[in-house]
Structures are given as C-alpha cells and as structure tokens.
Design an enzyme around this catalytic site. Structure first.
Site, mmCIF file in Angstrom:
data_model
loop_
_atom_site.group_PDB
_atom_site.id
_atom_site.type_symbol
_atom_site.label_atom_id
_atom_site.label_comp_id
_atom_site.label_asym_id
_atom_site.label_seq_id
_atom_site.Cartn_x
_atom_site.Cartn_y
_atom_site.Cartn_z
ATOM 1 N N THR A 278 44.853 -52.722 -3.739
ATOM 2 C CA THR A 278 46.105 -52.676 -4.511
ATOM 3 C C THR A 278 46.930 -51.701 -3.914
ATOM 4 O O THR A 278 48.473 -51.543 -3.663
ATOM 5 C CB THR A 278 46.314 -53.167 -5.640
ATOM 6 O OG1 THR A 278 45.900 -51.998 -6.531
ATOM 7 C CG2 THR A 278 45.477 -54.217 -6.097
ATOM 8 N N HIS B 23 43.731 -41.131 -9.011
ATOM 9 C CA HIS B 23 42.831 -41.293 -10.203
ATOM 10 C C HIS B 23 43.391 -41.992 -11.410
ATOM 11 O O HIS B 23 44.558 -41.406 -11.707
ATOM 12 C CB HIS B 23 42.090 -39.819 -10.465
ATOM 13 C CG HIS B 23 41.099 -39.905 -11.676
ATOM 14 N ND1 HIS B 23 40.025 -40.374 -11.255
ATOM 15 C CD2 HIS B 23 41.126 -39.907 -12.885
ATOM 16 C CE1 HIS B 23 39.241 -40.580 -12.439
ATOM 17 N NE2 HIS B 23 39.954 -40.109 -13.397
#
Length: 203
Positions: A15, A111
């Site tokens: 994504t 992250h």
C-alpha cells in the site's frame, strides 16, 4: 534532465508502494521506479507493480543460504536497473551493513510508530500493551541499527480506548500514505540535511 531512479523493496500488500506510485503520477515529485523487489513470491506488491507497468521481481530469501548471498542478489538486481535510491515499503528484512554501505544515506524507511519508541515488527501490539495515548508513524533514513536512523518526518495518531491492532494500524496507515511521499519529495528535492541525529529540512 533524467529522473532519479528509485528501487522499492516490499514484502506484503504494497500500500505504501501504491501511495508512491500515485504521488509520482500526480506530479508530486519527479522520479521513476526502476524496479520493485519483493522477498516473497506471494507479495501483492508485485501485482501493484505490474498494474502500474513497473518491473516487479521476487528474490526469495528462502532460496539463499545466507543473508549475505541474498543481499548480494538484491544489490545486483538494483544495479541492473540503475537504481540510485532505495525506498523500503513494508520490507520485513533487517538489512546488513553490507547493503547499508552500498547505499549509505540513500535508503528511506517508514515505521508504524513514533520512533524511537516501539521499534521492531510488532509496533501496534506493543503500543496497545503499553497503554500509550498517542502513536503514529515515522519516516527515517536507514542506518545499521534497527529503526534507528535519523528521523525525517513523523505524524501522530491518537490511540483510542477500544482500539485493536487492526483499527490502530488502519488509522496509522492513512498517515503513512501522506508523509512517506512527502518525505521522498523533500529528499529528492535535496531539502534534507543530516546533522548527526537530526535531519534539517531546508527551505
């Protein structure tokens, strides 16, 4: 003037890869994705690459006896496609100093937590277990540690009392899709200056 060539490494759904493809198509920044490489043959990122007309390749970690051999295969493929900058998009492998040195200060990662807190592969679980009230995501340069490189951009996301890993992950992912293309834009436009642990954004 030729466009900078990106190599995207992914392991899963892709994504964030899609958000980068969309940003390039929208003219947010000028770049070409030279190749998408996954370490798993079933990674949906390969389908996203194919749909966008981008070369997609699987270099299956299971087919290599050592991490060094695997990373040498990665580097060989990246060189074959003239890749200058590495974008990690859900790549679930810790890269060794061998790879980091090859592309020092040219590797970006996102992250799903506010670093330096909650490093590693289970950030959302760890966030919920710890009981913090705010989570988020971080784009950073990759160094030889785990999620320890200089931070470029962060975005905060409130943690709700009834959150599960899935609901929190979904809200964090929305922010990932916003800040990762922005960080790449700043990087490719030479607006980032690394000063020790700090990344300064130049006007």
């Amino acid at each position: 003037m030729s466009k900078p060539i990106l190599g995207v490494l992914a392991s899963g759904r892709g994504t964030n890869l899609q958000s980068i493809i969309n940003a390039i198509d929208a003219g947010q920044f000028a770049a070409e994705i030279g190749v998408v490489i996954t370490d798993k043959p079933e990674a949906l990122a390969l389908e996203r690459a194919k749909d966008a007309g981008i070369i997609g390749i699987c270099i299956n970690r299971k087919e290599y006896n050592t991490r060094e051999d695997f990373e040498k295969a990665l580097i060989k493929e990246l060189h074959a496609h003239n890749v200058e900058h590495i974008i990690l998009a859900g790549f679930m492998r810790i890269l060794s100093p061998l790879f980091i040195r090859e592309y020092k200060n040219h590797i970006l990662n996102i992250h799903p937590a506010l670093l330096p807190a909650f490093v590693g592969a289970h950030s959302h679980r760890d966030v919920l277990e710890y009981g913090v009230k705010i989570s988020g995501c971080t784009v950073h340069f990759v160094d030889e540690g785990m999620d320890s490189g200089p931070i470029i951009i962060q975005s905060a996301v409130p943690v709700e009392d009834n959150d599960t890993e899935d609901t929190l992950a979904a809200r964090v992912l929305e922010q990932e899709h916003i800040i990762y293309p922005k960080a790449i834009e700043l990087y490719l436009n030479d607006r980032l200056q690394i000063n020790g642990r700090k990344v300064l954004i130049k006007s």
